[in-house]
Write an enzyme that holds these catalytic residues in place. Structure first.
Site, PDB file in Angstrom:
ATOM      1  N   HIS A 291       8.135  -9.212   2.914  1.00 13.77           N
ATOM      2  CA  HIS A 291       7.876  -8.122   3.633  1.00 13.77           C
ATOM      3  C   HIS A 291       6.953  -8.312   4.719  1.00 13.77           C
ATOM      4  CE1 HIS A 291       4.027  -7.500   2.005  1.00 13.77           C
ATOM      5  NE2 HIS A 291       4.504  -7.875   0.779  1.00 13.77           N
ATOM      6  N   CYS A 307       4.064 -10.631  -3.869  1.00 14.97           N
ATOM      7  CA  CYS A 307       5.172 -10.816  -2.883  1.00 14.97           C
ATOM      8  C   CYS A 307       4.981 -11.958  -1.961  1.00 14.97           C
ATOM      9  CB  CYS A 307       5.223  -9.553  -2.333  1.00 14.97           C
ATOM     10  SG  CYS A 307       5.852  -8.126  -3.403  1.00 14.97           S
TER      11      CYS A 307
END
Length: 332
Positions: A291, A307
């Site tokens: 992201h 992440c």
């Protein structure tokens, strides 16, 4: 010649390469002509504190090769050196993190004269609904309509992959608020082949994301934040399940992490200043993905919650290259 950017901002039709030889700025500021004219002989030129024209030009040229230096800021930092090292590997030059004469020539440094371009602010730019501020607390963010940019400098900096400091140095005393205003911006345009990626490698030891196509040709590379000691990223292979642009963000302390005193599930609105920025690329491992970020300067320098975090523009570039089903490998 018109420029195109992976972020596809409004007003691109007004973006035209220009030498801008008539532009002037006060001492210690930078001009488009000064940066565009940089050659290898300027490599060791002593400059005042602030963005270095040689590094600005090198960063833009690396970006054009899809070897992202992160934020184009004109400073000799970790992400810039990682990009140089990757470019040298791709060009089969001796290992290293410095731009020697051969690397400079391979980048086209002495012949490129359009790394700083002219952009004309549009009505849409001037009408953007800026947020007054973005609170840190997720409960307060959840009450907002959108997690927007907070200033024209932030919006334009992200659009052209550059720091607000560099934007201001190139355009001193500008408020960036009037339609029709011509400004100088970095021109790190890329020409990514949509859907060409066959594999993505997240290399934990170097904090780099490598995008590979047919025959393992490197299509792009990005500096990245990949997990942390407290919440490490997984190991092994997963697949991309879906790609969400302009996503909202669901905060669930039972599945994710504890943010402040928030113990309830919250839905945060979309926007470039949201926790996952402008793109969410979901992986087949629940709650894990690739992201963007509201703080591009901190990519690869601070921890994530397991992440893979990229700058918004690199996440958007990656989203163009991949599609559901592409394998993502976490490599030690």
């Amino acid at each position: 010649m018109k420029l195109s950017h992976s972020s596809k901002p409004a007003g691109l039709a007004a973006l035209v390469v220009a030498a801008m030889t008539t532009w002037t700025s006060p001492a210690l500021a930078l001009t488009a002509t000064e940066i565009n004219a940089v050659n290898f002989a300027d490599r060791n030129k002593v400059v005042e504190p602030g963005p270095n024209p040689f590094i600005v030009k090198a960063q833009v040229l690396l970006s054009r090769r899809s070897v992202s230096p992160g934020v184009i800021d004109g400073f000799d930092g970790e992400n810039f050196r990682k990009a140089v090292a990757q470019f040298r590997r791709q060009e089969r030059l001796p290992d290293g993190e410095d731009i020697d004469e051969q690397a400079w020539l391979n980048l086209g440094g002495d012949t490129a004269n359009d790394v700083i371009a002219e952009y004309t602010l549009t009505d849409k730019d001037a009408a953007y609904d800026f947020a007054d501020a973005i609170p840190r607390d997720y409960a307060k963010q959840a009450k907002m309509k959108r997690l927007s940019y907070t200033s024209p400098q932030e919006m334009l900096g992200e659009r052209f992959h550059m720091s607000e400091t560099l934007l201001t140095a190139l355009n001193p005393r500008q408020a960036f608020s009037e339609p029709g205003l011509r400004i100088a911006v970095a021109s790190g345009r890329r020409s990514s082949e949509k859907g060409a990626a066959l594999r993505v490698d997240a290399i934990k030891s170097t904090g780099m994301v490598m995008v590979l196509g047919a025959d393992d040709v490197v299509l792009a590379s990005y500096p990245a934040t990949i997990g942390s000691e407290d919440t490490p990223s997984p190991s092994g292979e997963f697949k991309i399940e879906r790609i969400a642009r302009n996503p909202n963000y669901t905060y669930d302390p039972e599945k994710n992490f504890q943010q402040g005193k928030n113990t309830e599930t919250l839905t945060l609105p979309p926007g470039p200043n949201g926790p996952v920025g402008t793109v969410w690329i979901a992986l087949s491992k629940p709650t894990f993905g690739i992201h963007g970020t509201p703080e591009p300067a901190k990519v690869s320098k601070t921890n994530s919650h397991g992440c893979i975090r990229l700058t918004n523009w690199d996440a958007e570039d990656l989203a163009d290259l991949v599609k559901p089903g592409v394998v993502v490998r976490f490599v030690e």
